[in-house]
Design a protein around this motif. Sequence first.
Motif, PDB file in Angstrom:
ATOM      1  N   GLY A  95       0.851  -1.199   0.000  1.00  0.00           N
ATOM      2  CA  GLY A  95       0.000   0.000   0.000  1.00  0.00           C
ATOM      3  C   GLY A  95       0.880   1.240   0.000  1.00  0.00           C
ATOM      4  N   VAL A  96       0.324   2.341  -0.498  1.00  0.00           N
ATOM      5  CA  VAL A  96       1.119   3.578  -0.546  1.00  0.00           C
ATOM      6  C   VAL A  96       1.073   4.307   0.798  1.00  0.00           C
ATOM      7  N   GLY A  97      -0.076   4.265   1.487  1.00  0.00           N
ATOM      8  CA  GLY A  97      -0.226   5.002   2.745  1.00  0.00           C
ATOM      9  C   GLY A  97       0.495   4.280   3.872  1.00  0.00           C
ATOM     10  N   ARG A 102      -7.630   9.117   3.470  1.00  0.00           N
ATOM     11  CA  ARG A 102      -7.804   8.403   4.734  1.00  0.00           C
ATOM     12  C   ARG A 102      -8.970   9.036   5.491  1.00  0.00           C
ATOM     13  N   HIS A 144     -13.394   0.973   0.984  1.00  0.00           N
ATOM     14  CA  HIS A 144     -11.942   1.140   0.808  1.00  0.00           C
ATOM     15  C   HIS A 144     -11.401   0.252  -0.327  1.00  0.00           C
ATOM     16  N   SER A 157      -7.504   0.849  -4.515  1.00  0.00           N
ATOM     17  CA  SER A 157      -6.485   0.131  -5.305  1.00  0.00           C
ATOM     18  C   SER A 157      -6.932  -1.293  -5.653  1.00  0.00           C
ATOM     19  N   ARG A 189      -3.470  -4.609  -7.733  1.00  0.00           N
ATOM     20  CA  ARG A 189      -3.028  -5.394  -6.579  1.00  0.00           C
ATOM     21  C   ARG A 189      -1.840  -6.288  -6.954  1.00  0.00           C
TER      22      ARG A 189
HETATM   23  C1  8YV Z   1      -4.754  -0.577   0.296  1.00  0.00           C
HETATM   24  C2  8YV Z   1      -4.425   1.919   0.514  1.00  0.00           C
HETATM   25  O1  8YV Z   1      -6.023  -1.124   0.286  1.00  0.00           O
HETATM   26  O2  8YV Z   1      -2.373   1.982  -0.604  1.00  0.00           O
HETATM   27  C3  8YV Z   1      -3.038   2.405   0.320  1.00  0.00           C
HETATM   28  O3  8YV Z   1      -2.601   3.249   1.105  1.00  0.00           O
HETATM   29  O4  8YV Z   1      -5.151   2.445   1.265  1.00  0.00           O
HETATM   30  C4  8YV Z   1      -4.903   0.771  -0.293  1.00  0.00           C
HETATM   31  O5  8YV Z   1      -4.261   0.719  -1.504  1.00  0.00           O
HETATM   32  C5  8YV Z   1      -4.217  -0.754   1.660  1.00  0.00           C
HETATM   33  O6  8YV Z   1      -3.076  -0.060   1.945  1.00  0.00           O
HETATM   34  C6  8YV Z   1      -3.926  -2.226   1.870  1.00  0.00           C
HETATM   35  O7  8YV Z   1      -4.030  -2.503   3.166  1.00  0.00           O
END
Ligand code: 8YV
Length: 309
Positions: free
Chosen positions: A72-74, A229, A276, A279, A285
Amino acid sequence: MTCILQIGPLTERCNQRLAAEHEVLRLWDADPETLLQQHAERIEIMVTSGRFGCTAALIERLPRLRAIVSFGVGYDAIDVTAARARGIPVSNTPDVLNDCVADLAFGMLIDCARQISRADRFVRSGQWPAGGLPLATRVSGKRLGIVGMGRIGETVAKRSSGFDMQVRYHNRRPVEGSPYGYEASLVELARWSDFLVLTCPGGESTRHLINAEVLDALGKGGMLINVSRGSVVDENALIDALVKGHLGGAALDVYATEPNVPQVLFDLSNVVLLPHIGSATEETRLAMEELLFANLHAFLERAEVLTAV
Ligand code: 8YV
């Protein structure tokens, strides 16, 4: 074999590949306390996600931890400060999800304005023969405000050119070379915007950035779209604005305490609620998984992650 602590389940394919290549301890599958008592000393790598995160307390329990590799990016749920204090690199999966998150943000914007989900519920529940839906809101030619002109924000802005929209943005500082207008005041951006899309990171620095004042400025004619978020929005203020009819609508993919969505939102016809899924496409994925493995392998081979946060 390197001992890896996996905090929570990722895709089944990813879980299996990790387990086939390494010794993996599955924290979610065990009694965490027993697992840590038995193995804490041996764990060298942690695999987690934006959702499962990692606390400072857990980092402290792992004396041989060398890297945190996240899906994930966050990374707001990962205590990066605690990791840095021990010189532990943290990797995420940036860029590969920009398109899908931006596509969804735009889909949510159009859904909220044109009442697509509402119209679908209307037809399925057999209400059409009894009359029509109220008129919706036009999308083309409107004003798009973006909060957080990072890589995802920029991708959302690009999408808007097909809809002849004007774009302005708010960021901590202006983005050099950006063709879009910078607005230093978030309240002013909200006042100007027909649609306010949130694409900024989560965490303490953006907590409740979207408060009652901003929502009031966005107003009855405005709609809020959140793909960043839940923590960025003061959820109580948002509910209050929606219930009182002070805000035109909202489309939300993220919430303050996922997977709990405030019940009161279920009854509001001008709200689009998603679980949510920014992505959540097969292609993205898979790309996120590949980047996670690329980070893991790079670290194991040369003690360096590719995409450090
Ligand atoms: C994912 C997201 O579902 O990338 C992120 O920050 O929020 C999403 O792409 C998440 O991180 C996977 O747990």
